[in-house]
Design a protein around this motif. Structure first.
Motif, PDB file in Angstrom:
ATOM      1  N   ALA A 172      -2.596   7.640  -4.073  1.00 37.45           N
ATOM      2  CA  ALA A 172      -1.424   6.843  -4.447  1.00 37.45           C
ATOM      3  C   ALA A 172      -1.370   5.547  -3.643  1.00 37.45           C
ATOM      4  CB  ALA A 172      -0.147   7.656  -4.240  1.00 37.45           C
ATOM      5  N   MET A 173      -1.710   5.630  -2.349  1.00 38.29           N
ATOM      6  CA  MET A 173      -1.721   4.429  -1.515  1.00 38.29           C
ATOM      7  C   MET A 173      -2.788   3.444  -1.989  1.00 38.29           C
ATOM      8  SD  MET A 173       0.656   4.226   0.700  1.00 38.29           S
ATOM      9  CE  MET A 173      -0.017   2.803   1.531  1.00 38.29           C
ATOM     10  N   LYS A 174      -3.947   3.971  -2.379  1.00 39.76           N
ATOM     11  CA  LYS A 174      -5.026   3.093  -2.878  1.00 39.76           C
ATOM     12  C   LYS A 174      -4.576   2.374  -4.151  1.00 39.76           C
ATOM     13  CE  LYS A 174      -9.337   1.556  -2.996  1.00 39.76           C
ATOM     14  NZ  LYS A 174      -9.280   0.730  -4.193  1.00 39.76           N
ATOM     15  N   ALA A 175      -3.844   3.095  -5.014  1.00 36.06           N
ATOM     16  CA  ALA A 175      -3.381   2.509  -6.271  1.00 36.06           C
ATOM     17  C   ALA A 175      -2.408   1.365  -6.024  1.00 36.06           C
ATOM     18  CB  ALA A 175      -2.729   3.578  -7.143  1.00 36.06           C
ATOM     19  N   VAL A 176      -1.447   1.565  -5.131  1.00 37.57           N
ATOM     20  CA  VAL A 176      -0.460   0.504  -4.881  1.00 37.57           C
ATOM     21  C   VAL A 176      -1.071  -0.635  -4.072  1.00 37.57           C
ATOM     22  CG1 VAL A 176       1.555   2.008  -5.100  1.00 37.57           C
ATOM     23  CG2 VAL A 176       0.482   1.737  -2.861  1.00 37.57           C
ATOM     24  N   GLU A 177      -2.068  -0.323  -3.254  1.00 39.08           N
ATOM     25  CA  GLU A 177      -2.750  -1.400  -2.514  1.00 39.08           C
ATOM     26  C   GLU A 177      -3.476  -2.327  -3.476  1.00 39.08           C
ATOM     27  OE1 GLU A 177      -6.107  -2.073   1.002  1.00 39.08           O
ATOM     28  OE2 GLU A 177      -5.984  -0.149  -0.043  1.00 39.08           O
ATOM     29  N   ASP A 178      -4.110  -1.744  -4.490  1.00 36.88           N
ATOM     30  CA  ASP A 178      -4.832  -2.557  -5.471  1.00 36.88           C
ATOM     31  C   ASP A 178      -3.892  -3.357  -6.366  1.00 36.88           C
ATOM     32  OD1 ASP A 178      -7.194  -1.562  -4.480  1.00 36.88           O
ATOM     33  OD2 ASP A 178      -7.468  -0.073  -6.058  1.00 36.88           O
ATOM     34  N   LYS A 179      -2.758  -2.756  -6.728  1.00 36.51           N
ATOM     35  CA  LYS A 179      -1.850  -3.380  -7.704  1.00 36.51           C
ATOM     36  C   LYS A 179      -0.800  -4.280  -7.050  1.00 36.51           C
ATOM     37  CE  LYS A 179       0.086  -3.430 -11.963  1.00 36.51           C
ATOM     38  NZ  LYS A 179      -0.583  -3.780 -13.202  1.00 36.51           N
ATOM     39  N   TYR A 180      -0.267  -3.849  -5.911  1.00 39.09           N
ATOM     40  CA  TYR A 180       0.834  -4.589  -5.285  1.00 39.09           C
ATOM     41  C   TYR A 180       0.565  -4.894  -3.805  1.00 39.09           C
ATOM     42  CZ  TYR A 180       3.356  -3.066  -9.461  1.00 39.09           C
ATOM     43  OH  TYR A 180       3.747  -2.836 -10.761  1.00 39.09           O
ATOM     44  N   PRO A 181      -0.521  -5.589  -3.498  1.00 42.03           N
ATOM     45  CA  PRO A 181      -0.796  -5.908  -2.086  1.00 42.03           C
ATOM     46  C   PRO A 181       0.293  -6.779  -1.465  1.00 42.03           C
ATOM     47  CG  PRO A 181      -2.205  -7.203  -3.544  1.00 42.03           C
ATOM     48  CD  PRO A 181      -1.531  -6.163  -4.403  1.00 42.03           C
ATOM     49  N   GLU A 182       0.954  -7.585  -2.308  1.00 41.36           N
ATOM     50  CA  GLU A 182       1.994  -8.466  -1.775  1.00 41.36           C
ATOM     51  C   GLU A 182       3.192  -7.684  -1.234  1.00 41.36           C
ATOM     52  OE1 GLU A 182       2.807  -8.345  -6.303  1.00 41.36           O
ATOM     53  OE2 GLU A 182       1.189  -8.000  -4.870  1.00 41.36           O
ATOM     54  N   VAL A 183       3.417  -6.471  -1.771  1.00 36.62           N
ATOM     55  CA  VAL A 183       4.507  -5.637  -1.256  1.00 36.62           C
ATOM     56  C   VAL A 183       4.116  -5.060   0.095  1.00 36.62           C
ATOM     57  CG1 VAL A 183       5.889  -3.553  -1.642  1.00 36.62           C
ATOM     58  CG2 VAL A 183       5.366  -5.065  -3.555  1.00 36.62           C
ATOM     59  N   LEU A 184       2.895  -4.546   0.185  1.00 38.23           N
ATOM     60  CA  LEU A 184       2.417  -3.932   1.424  1.00 38.23           C
ATOM     61  C   LEU A 184       2.359  -4.932   2.578  1.00 38.23           C
ATOM     62  CD1 LEU A 184      -0.391  -1.715  -0.107  1.00 38.23           C
ATOM     63  CD2 LEU A 184       1.631  -0.875   1.077  1.00 38.23           C
ATOM     64  N   HIS A 185       2.196  -6.210   2.258  1.00 37.94           N
ATOM     65  CA  HIS A 185       2.110  -7.228   3.299  1.00 37.94           C
ATOM     66  C   HIS A 185       3.434  -7.967   3.512  1.00 37.94           C
ATOM     67  CE1 HIS A 185      -2.156  -6.481   2.648  1.00 37.94           C
ATOM     68  NE2 HIS A 185      -2.383  -7.071   3.789  1.00 37.94           N
ATOM     69  N   ASP A 186       4.486  -7.483   2.894  1.00 41.46           N
ATOM     70  CA  ASP A 186       5.823  -8.070   3.065  1.00 41.46           C
ATOM     71  C   ASP A 186       6.676  -7.086   3.865  1.00 41.46           C
ATOM     72  OD1 ASP A 186       8.573  -8.784   2.667  1.00 41.46           O
ATOM     73  OD2 ASP A 186       7.997  -9.945   0.909  1.00 41.46           O
ATOM     74  N   SER A 187       6.959  -7.413   5.105  1.00 43.97           N
ATOM     75  CA  SER A 187       7.656  -6.481   5.998  1.00 43.97           C
ATOM     76  C   SER A 187       9.046  -6.095   5.486  1.00 43.97           C
ATOM     77  CB  SER A 187       7.771  -7.076   7.410  1.00 43.97           C
ATOM     78  OG  SER A 187       8.492  -8.307   7.376  1.00 43.97           O
ATOM     79  N   SER A 188       9.757  -7.032   4.859  1.00 43.76           N
ATOM     80  CA  SER A 188      11.103  -6.721   4.368  1.00 43.76           C
ATOM     81  C   SER A 188      11.047  -5.752   3.185  1.00 43.76           C
ATOM     82  CB  SER A 188      11.839  -8.004   3.957  1.00 43.76           C
ATOM     83  OG  SER A 188      11.186  -8.630   2.858  1.00 43.76           O
ATOM     84  N   LYS A 189      10.056  -5.935   2.311  1.00 49.05           N
ATOM     85  CA  LYS A 189       9.913  -5.018   1.170  1.00 49.05           C
ATOM     86  C   LYS A 189       9.462  -3.636   1.637  1.00 49.05           C
ATOM     87  CE  LYS A 189       9.153  -8.289  -2.633  1.00 49.05           C
ATOM     88  NZ  LYS A 189       9.460  -9.522  -1.900  1.00 49.05           N
ATOM     89  N   MET A 190       8.563  -3.594   2.617  1.00 52.96           N
ATOM     90  CA  MET A 190       8.111  -2.304   3.131  1.00 52.96           C
ATOM     91  C   MET A 190       9.243  -1.576   3.846  1.00 52.96           C
ATOM     92  SD  MET A 190       5.285  -1.884   1.888  1.00 52.96           S
ATOM     93  CE  MET A 190       5.111  -0.260   2.608  1.00 52.96           C
ATOM     94  N   LYS A 191      10.132  -2.335   4.440  1.00 49.33           N
ATOM     95  CA  LYS A 191      11.308  -1.722   5.070  1.00 49.33           C
ATOM     96  C   LYS A 191      12.163  -1.043   4.004  1.00 49.33           C
ATOM     97  CE  LYS A 191      15.162  -2.764   8.177  1.00 49.33           C
ATOM     98  NZ  LYS A 191      15.869  -3.831   8.931  1.00 49.33           N
ATOM     99  N   GLN A 192      12.295  -1.690   2.835  1.00 51.05           N
ATOM    100  CA  GLN A 192      13.042  -1.088   1.723  1.00 51.05           C
ATOM    101  C   GLN A 192      12.357   0.170   1.201  1.00 51.05           C
ATOM    102  OE1 GLN A 192      13.368  -4.848  -0.739  1.00 51.05           O
ATOM    103  NE2 GLN A 192      15.397  -4.014  -1.099  1.00 51.05           N
ATOM    104  N   ILE A 193      11.031   0.105   1.066  1.00 54.46           N
ATOM    105  CA  ILE A 193      10.263   1.253   0.583  1.00 54.46           C
ATOM    106  C   ILE A 193      10.426   2.433   1.534  1.00 54.46           C
ATOM    107  CG2 ILE A 193       7.943   2.134   0.119  1.00 54.46           C
ATOM    108  CD1 ILE A 193       8.825   0.205  -2.023  1.00 54.46           C
ATOM    109  N   LEU A 194      10.297   2.187   2.824  1.00 54.55           N
ATOM    110  CA  LEU A 194      10.433   3.254   3.820  1.00 54.55           C
ATOM    111  C   LEU A 194      11.854   3.801   3.853  1.00 54.55           C
ATOM    112  CD1 LEU A 194       8.275   1.699   6.687  1.00 54.55           C
ATOM    113  CD2 LEU A 194       7.767   3.793   5.414  1.00 54.55           C
TER     114      LEU A 194
END
Length: 201
Positions: free
Chosen positions: A98-120
């Protein structure tokens, strides 16, 4: 009387029509199966939203919901879809896929600290509610997801460590009640797990 040649021609034509019909039926069945899978995923995501939305206001265990269609919402949909499709494997392998899938599709989310804070925050809210609903097995999997995301960010985004420490994920999957409750309690802003924390000490 129909000639043998014409009869054979009609037979070939009938066979081709039958093959086309079978192919169409197979295609329709595959499409129906895909729609059924998408419907099941949508129902699951709606149920998770309902769990959070049904919490007494203003408590959502620190989570500030984002709207349907938001990029974080799409990120979670893909994560959940990939995880569910890999559920026949171990939960650790399903999380990694699942992590590989979102890394390929939405790298901009994984590299955005504010969005990752929302995800967590979302996963912390879901896991907390799973504990309150006495679904500790699901809460352990959610905790492992949180650890995986934090490990990924440390390795790929912040580059503060060399690799993902899978041992941490495995520890959450088999964690005892005290460890599990403590894990979520320190990640939420409310006191919803205080009573449970006292019970498992």
């Amino acid at each position: 009387m129909v000639s043998r040649k014409k009869a054979k021609g009609k037979a070939r034509k009938a066979k081709k029509e039958e093959e086309k019909k079978d192919a169409h039926d197979d295609s329709s069945a595959a499409a129906a199966q895909q729609r059924e899978h998408e419907g099941a995923l949508e129902a699951q995501l709606q149920m998770q939203r309902l769990i959070i939305d049904s919490l007494p206001s203003p408590c959502k265990h620190g989570f500030d919901p984002f709207s349907a269609g938001h990029i974080c919402d799409r990120f979670l949909r893909l994560f959940s879809e990939t995880f569910d499709a890999s559920s026949g494997n171990s939960s650790i392998n399903a999380i990694l896929k699942a992590m590989k899938a979102v890394e390929d599709k939405y790298p901009e989310v994984l590299h955005d600290s504010s969005k990752m804070k929302q995800i967590l925050s979302y996963f912390s809210s879901v896991g907390t509610q799973e504990i309150l609903n006495e679904d500790d097995g699901a809460a352990r999997t959610t905790a492992a997801v949180i650890v995986m995301i934090e490990e990924f960010v440390a390795v790929r985004v912040n580059e503060t460590q060399a690799g993902v420490q899978l041992q941490k994920l495995m520890e959450m999957v088999i964690s005892d009640d005290h460890t599990l409750v403590s894990f979520f309690r320190k990640r939420i802003t409310c006191s919803c797990l205080d009573k449970k924390h006292k019970e498992v000490k």
